[in-house]
Scaffold this motif. Structure first.
Motif, PDB file in Angstrom:
ATOM      1  N   UNK A  10       0.852  -1.186   0.000  1.00 13.97           N
ATOM      2  CA  UNK A  10       0.000   0.000   0.000  1.00 13.97           C
ATOM      3  C   UNK A  10       0.887   1.236   0.000  1.00 13.97           C
ATOM      4  N   UNK A  11       0.461   2.223  -0.692  1.00 10.61           N
ATOM      5  CA  UNK A  11       1.215   3.464  -0.725  1.00 10.61           C
ATOM      6  C   UNK A  11       1.167   4.087  -2.101  1.00 10.61           C
ATOM      7  N   UNK A  12       1.721   5.269  -2.214  1.00 10.97           N
ATOM      8  CA  UNK A  12       1.683   5.965  -3.494  1.00 10.97           C
ATOM      9  C   UNK A  12       2.671   5.400  -4.517  1.00 10.97           C
ATOM     10  N   UNK A  13       3.596   4.598  -4.060  1.00  6.26           N
ATOM     11  CA  UNK A  13       4.603   4.030  -4.957  1.00  6.26           C
ATOM     12  C   UNK A  13       4.467   2.511  -5.001  1.00  6.26           C
ATOM     13  N   UNK A  14       4.887   1.904  -6.102  1.00 11.50           N
ATOM     14  CA  UNK A  14       4.905   0.439  -6.129  1.00 11.50           C
ATOM     15  C   UNK A  14       5.980  -0.086  -5.174  1.00 11.50           C
ATOM     16  N   UNK A  15       5.906  -1.368  -4.874  1.00  8.45           N
ATOM     17  CA  UNK A  15       6.906  -1.996  -4.017  1.00  8.45           C
ATOM     18  C   UNK A  15       8.289  -1.820  -4.653  1.00  8.45           C
ATOM     19  N   UNK A  16       9.333  -1.770  -3.837  1.00 11.60           N
ATOM     20  CA  UNK A  16      10.676  -1.546  -4.392  1.00 11.60           C
ATOM     21  C   UNK A  16      11.067  -2.546  -5.481  1.00 11.60           C
ATOM     22  N   UNK A  17      10.695  -3.798  -5.304  1.00 11.69           N
ATOM     23  CA  UNK A  17      11.020  -4.795  -6.337  1.00 11.69           C
ATOM     24  C   UNK A  17      10.314  -4.504  -7.650  1.00 11.69           C
ATOM     25  N   UNK A  68      11.940  -1.589  -9.305  1.00 15.47           N
ATOM     26  CA  UNK A  68      13.188  -2.027  -9.949  1.00 15.47           C
ATOM     27  C   UNK A  68      12.894  -2.709 -11.291  1.00 15.47           C
ATOM     28  N   UNK A  69      11.825  -3.491 -11.346  1.00 14.31           N
ATOM     29  CA  UNK A  69      11.454  -4.143 -12.600  1.00 14.31           C
ATOM     30  C   UNK A  69      11.040  -3.118 -13.654  1.00 14.31           C
ATOM     31  N   UNK A  70      10.292  -2.095 -13.243  1.00 15.36           N
ATOM     32  CA  UNK A  70       9.931  -1.020 -14.180  1.00 15.36           C
ATOM     33  C   UNK A  70      11.192  -0.378 -14.752  1.00 15.36           C
ATOM     34  N   UNK A  71      12.165  -0.138 -13.880  1.00 12.88           N
ATOM     35  CA  UNK A  71      13.413   0.511 -14.312  1.00 12.88           C
ATOM     36  C   UNK A  71      14.183  -0.368 -15.290  1.00 12.88           C
ATOM     37  N   UNK A 128      12.857  -2.605 -17.362  1.00  7.39           N
ATOM     38  CA  UNK A 128      12.119  -2.653 -18.625  1.00  7.39           C
ATOM     39  C   UNK A 128      12.223  -1.321 -19.365  1.00  7.39           C
ATOM     40  N   UNK A 129      12.101  -0.235 -18.635  1.00  6.11           N
ATOM     41  CA  UNK A 129      12.117   1.088 -19.249  1.00  6.11           C
ATOM     42  C   UNK A 129      13.014   2.001 -18.409  1.00  6.11           C
ATOM     43  N   UNK A 130      14.265   2.176 -18.797  1.00  2.00           N
ATOM     44  CA  UNK A 130      15.176   3.016 -18.018  1.00  2.00           C
ATOM     45  C   UNK A 130      14.600   4.427 -17.842  1.00  2.00           C
ATOM     46  N   UNK A 131      14.671   4.925 -16.605  1.00  2.83           N
ATOM     47  CA  UNK A 131      14.122   6.236 -16.289  1.00  2.83           C
ATOM     48  C   UNK A 131      12.695   6.169 -15.751  1.00  2.83           C
ATOM     49  N   UNK A 132      12.069   4.996 -15.826  1.00  2.00           N
ATOM     50  CA  UNK A 132      10.680   4.856 -15.376  1.00  2.00           C
ATOM     51  C   UNK A 132      10.556   5.075 -13.871  1.00  2.00           C
ATOM     52  N   UNK A 133      11.527   4.592 -13.112  1.00  2.00           N
ATOM     53  CA  UNK A 133      11.461   4.747 -11.654  1.00  2.00           C
ATOM     54  C   UNK A 133      11.471   6.234 -11.284  1.00  2.00           C
ATOM     55  N   UNK A 134      12.307   7.018 -11.925  1.00  2.00           N
ATOM     56  CA  UNK A 134      12.363   8.457 -11.662  1.00  2.00           C
ATOM     57  C   UNK A 134      11.041   9.124 -12.020  1.00  2.00           C
TER      58      UNK A 134
END
Length: 111
Positions: free
Chosen positions: A13-20, A23-26, A28-34
């Protein structure tokens, strides 16, 4: 031999996805985490601004109500004083009772 079933459930729960997941988003798509972090910050900032505006509006409404109550009280007391000076006790008491009732009502509402 009996076969078993294992179910694993995760919740986040929270405004952000779980850290793992972040990391997977990053990967797949570099810069997505930012971008996701920036989006969460923008939403949080917007919510803070909305809350501040609501608080300011409530303060302005309360101030207007206090000003109106003070104006009505002064008008009623002035009218009562004028009626007492004109030797009209009934009208003076009637106008003087209005501020008194408003005062009593304000104390009753608080408790």
């Amino acid at each position: 031999m009996e076969a078993g079933r294992l179910t694993v459930e995760q919740a986040w729960a929270g405004p952000l996805p779980a850290p793992g997941v972040l990391e997977q988003y990053e990967r797949v798509l570099p810069g997505a985490a930012e971008r996701i972090l920036r989006m969460a910050e923008t939403v949080a900032t917007g919510n803070i601004r909305v809350t501040e505006r609501q608080a300011e509006a409530e303060i302005r409404t309360a101030q207007r109500g206090q000003l109106l109550a003070a104006t009505l009280t002064l008008a009623a007391m002035s009218g009562a004083g004028a009626f007492f000076l004109l030797d009209n006790q009934v009208a003076g008491i009637a106008l003087l009772s209005l501020p008194l009732l408003m005062l009593i009502r304000s104390f009753l509402i608080r408790s």
